[in-house]
Motif scaffolding. Sequence first.
Motif: not given
Length: 186
Positions: A7-30
């Motif tokens: 479960x800890x690995x799952x949480x760590x993966x999701x956190x890293x996925x959000x960090x890695x995609x924020x720059x690409x996904x935040x502008x079109x979401x805005x």
Amino acid sequence: MDLIEALSDRFAFQQSLYRETVDALAPPLAAAAEILAQTVLSGNRLWIVSGPGTHHLAAHFTERLWYGLERERPPFAAVHLPSAATPPPHGQPLDVLAQPGDCVMILLGRGPSETLRAAMRTALEAQSPLIVIGHDPDEHIWSQLRGGDVPVALPELPPAQQDELLLFLLNALTETWEQLLFGEVV
């Protein structure tokens, strides 16, 4: 590996996925949040068309738009049209029911869908604002979008992780457009 470590690995993966995609996904979401705010302020509706495998997420998003979770506000006229195995003729009901100024949001699914293609044609022909969220591996969908349309391109992920990311993005989109409507962000 024990369950807590898994479960800890799952949480760590999701956190890293959000960090890695924020720059690409935040502008079109805005940009999508701005389109949603303009749509609701002008009294128009949002048509949410879901592809195979995204019906449950589209239904959740539609419910969030109708009934805000964190604040009292009027419901937003959002209608979910799930993809059918065989689409109605000529893209109906969207091409019959959509009015000028309505916004069309497409949640790409797992595999091709004639209903999604019909919805996209209807939005393009009607000059409706179009938001497309999902993974388009051959970029066929992205190549058809106009300058003012909003593509939210998700990375290629296994289906469960794709769903988790899409759910997070839809919730973030709902919260952001509510903040725009209430004047909390500009």
